[in-house]
Structures are given as C-alpha cells and as structure tokens.
Design a protein around this motif. Structure first.
Motif, PDB file in Angstrom:
ATOM      1  N   ASN A 249     -61.962 -45.449  11.178  1.00  0.00           N
ATOM      2  CA  ASN A 249     -62.281 -44.289  10.349  1.00  0.00           C
ATOM      3  C   ASN A 249     -61.071 -43.355  10.301  1.00  0.00           C
ATOM      4  N   ASP A 250     -61.022 -42.497   9.259  1.00  0.00           N
ATOM      5  CA  ASP A 250     -59.884 -41.588   9.155  1.00  0.00           C
ATOM      6  C   ASP A 250     -60.027 -40.365  10.052  1.00  0.00           C
TER       7      ASP A 250
ATOM      8  N   ALA B 289     -66.840 -48.177   3.622  1.00  0.00           N
ATOM      9  CA  ALA B 289     -67.277 -46.862   3.156  1.00  0.00           C
ATOM     10  C   ALA B 289     -68.793 -46.706   3.236  1.00  0.00           C
TER      11      ALA B 289
ATOM     12  N   ARG C  34     -57.554 -41.156  -3.355  1.00  0.00           N
ATOM     13  CA  ARG C  34     -57.348 -41.468  -1.934  1.00  0.00           C
ATOM     14  C   ARG C  34     -56.525 -42.750  -1.783  1.00  0.00           C
TER      15      ARG C  34
ATOM     16  N   ASP D  55     -65.178 -45.632   7.578  1.00  0.00           N
ATOM     17  CA  ASP D  55     -64.417 -46.269   6.507  1.00  0.00           C
ATOM     18  C   ASP D  55     -64.545 -47.784   6.569  1.00  0.00           C
ATOM     19  N   ARG D  56     -64.572 -48.317   7.792  1.00  0.00           N
ATOM     20  CA  ARG D  56     -64.591 -49.777   7.953  1.00  0.00           C
ATOM     21  C   ARG D  56     -65.334 -50.139   9.232  1.00  0.00           C
TER      22      ARG D  56
END
Length: 331
Positions: free
Chosen positions: A312-313, A292, A134, A273-274
């Motif tokens: 976040n993705d 994460a 990733r 994610d953060r």
C-alpha cells in the motif's frame, strides 16, 4: 553455444504479469526448457509460489525492485538459474514498482553478452489507468511503457470502448513506434511477440537508488516442516518499504489451515493497493488477488504453505491485520 532467448515481462502493480507468464508457459514447445526469474517488492514471494509447478524452473529475488538489486543478488540468481535449468528461454518478471532500464543493462553487459539474446520487452498495462493521473504522473509507469517493444492492454474484459480509444491514442506518441501491441484479457499474450529483438530506447531512469528494506519484524523463525511447532512459531512476518510504498508479508508453516469464512471477511475488508496470497483453508486451497480493493479468488490444487503479501502507499495497521489472520487459523 546458442544464446538463451530472454524476455522481460513488466508492468505496474496488479496488471497481471504473473498470470500472463503462466499463460505463456502453457504455450511452451515440448522440446524446450524455460526458466523464470521473478522479483517482488515484498519479502515473502507469492508469485514464485504461483509459478511453481507450471512447467518451468523458477528462481525468486524477493525484497525490493530488481533495478535496485541488479548488482550481485540479481546476477547470483540469474547465474544459478542458468546453470541449473540450462534454459532455451528465460522470462524475467520485475516487480511492478521496478524500472527495467538497469535490468536491461545487466542482461546486455559483457558478462552476459555471449550468453543471452535479449528479445522483446513486453509491458502490460490496464487501459483504465490511462485516465488516472496517479499512474500518468508516475515515472516508473511511463518508463515501463517507453522501454517496451510490445505493449499489451490486459484486463480488457473490464474495459469500455473509451478505454480502448485512450490506449490506441497513447501508443501513437511513441517514437520509434512499438513493434506490436495487443488488446487481451486474462494475460493471453501472443507467444509470437516474444521473438522480436529488443530495440534500445533512450530513457533517463527516474530512479537509480538503493532501497534498504525496513528492519524485518520476525515472529519466530520458520522451522523445518517435520518439527513440532509452538503456536507463536507458526509464521514469519517481514516488512519492506521504498518508493513511497509499504509492504508486509506473512509466511505460514505448511500445516496451517485457515477458516475460509473468517479469511474471506478479512480479505474483502482490506482496501490496500495490492494484495496477493496463496492460502490453505478448510474449504480448499485458494489464491487471493486484490487490486485497489477489488478482490478475486481462484481455487488451486495444492500449495506447500500459505503466504500473504499486502502492498500500500501508506503503512497499514499491520498488527491488527496479523491478529485477524491468526484469528482465522484453525487450531
């Protein structure tokens, strides 16, 4: 007039850039003035709040990667910071989603050539990510490493010997070789690494784009602290998206206080994610930092207000998160 020594401190999301800058500020010579220009992908600006009161002038450029706003917004912020602080050293922290090449081009163009002296670009990396496709397949991650004069492995207290071997092996492939590298924890960058001259590394930028923040969803403009607030005016919410990531941030008025237990339950349940926050609770003021889904908390002395930023993705259920935040506010 002596040129201002200027460094870029870069690295991907959650690698510890702000902590590293705070540690560097602790080493600042007493007779020098330092300034920090910080950019965040989110619109709320948590990093600036963390850096305030650390012995440097701080200016924020929120809402997108700095390479996308390296035109007028960056130059205006940079000019204001220079004129107000008149610093001996300038530290620039781009968002972890940013590409440093255009920032370098801005700092070395004709407008700043006689004013700034670009010193080392320092890139922080979590060595554990060097075994994760990733990251290895992400252009920004690779370009941040390629453009660096100094590469610093951070969070090594959480690493194994194999992570260190991967880090050393990864550095062997750069031509020209890096001027220095380090294996540190808790952002303990060697201040001597700041003084290398930047060596230009030809890099084709993976993105030169203009990211337009999504239309802000705002619930009540943030009024002056002295005003009496209605309940639905206690906070401002702002969103942003770009480069395959989504952010949502909340800025609460300075008087808002959160229930620590409810807040802790909310924070530990988020798998973004953060996540980063500075929040006033009935148990004191805390910074929350999650990468994460791994959450850490640090008590601090005080904060002007409470700020929460989530990245976040994929877009998360922001309305549900907001409802949980409001349920944590002590009336």
């Amino acid at each position: 007039m002596k040129k201002i020594d200027t460094n870029i401190i870069t690295g991907f999301l959650g690698v510890g850039k702000t902590t590293a800058i705070i540690k560097l500020l602790e080493t600042k010579p007493e007779n020098e003035v330092w300034a920090v220009l910080v950019n965040e992908f989110g619109e709320v600006g948590v990093d600036g709040a963390l850096l305030n009161g650390k012995g440097a002038y701080v200016k924020e450029i929120p809402g997108g990667c700095m390479c996308c706003v390296a035109g007028l917004p960056m130059q205006v912020g940079l000019n204001l910071l220079i004129s107000q602080a008149k610093p001996d050293r300038l530290l620039i922290e781009p968002t972890g989603l940013g590409h440093p090449k255009q920032i370098i081009e801005t700092l070395t163009n004709k407008h700043y050539r006689d004013l700034l002296s670009l010193k080392s670009v320092i890139t922080l990396v979590d060595p554990r990510n060097l075994n994760n496709n990733r990251y290895l397949e992400n252009d920004n991650f690779n370009d941040q490493l390629a453009v660096a004069d100094v590469v610093v492995a951070n969070k090594t207290d959480q690493c194994h010997e194999l992570d260190q071997q991967r880090f050393k092996h990864h550095l062997e492939h750069y031509d020209p070789p890096k001027q220095a590298s380090g294996w540190v924890s808790h952002g303990q960058i060697d201040p001597h690494w700041l003084d290398f001259d930047h060596q230009n590394t030809p890099i084709k930028p993976s993105h030169y784009h203009t990211t337009k923040p999504s239309e802000h969803k705002t619930k009540g403009a943030l009024p002056a602290p002295a005003m009496t607030l209605e309940k639905d005016e206690r906070f401002t919410r702002r969103e942003n998206s770009g480069q395959g990531f989504f952010s949502c941030g909340w800025l609460f008025h300075g008087g808002a206080e959160f229930d620590y237990n409810k807040l802790y339950t909310l924070m530990t349940g988020l798998t973004a994610d953060r996540l980063k926050a500075v929040i006033k609770t009935n148990n004191g003021v805390y910074t929350f930092n999650s990468v994460a889904g791994v959450l850490s908390m640090t008590p601090i002395t005080d904060a002007a207000d409470s700020r929460i930023e989530v990245i976040n993705d994929t877009a998360l259920p922001w309305d549900q998160i907001e409802a949980s935040l409001l349920n944590s506010v002590i009336d």
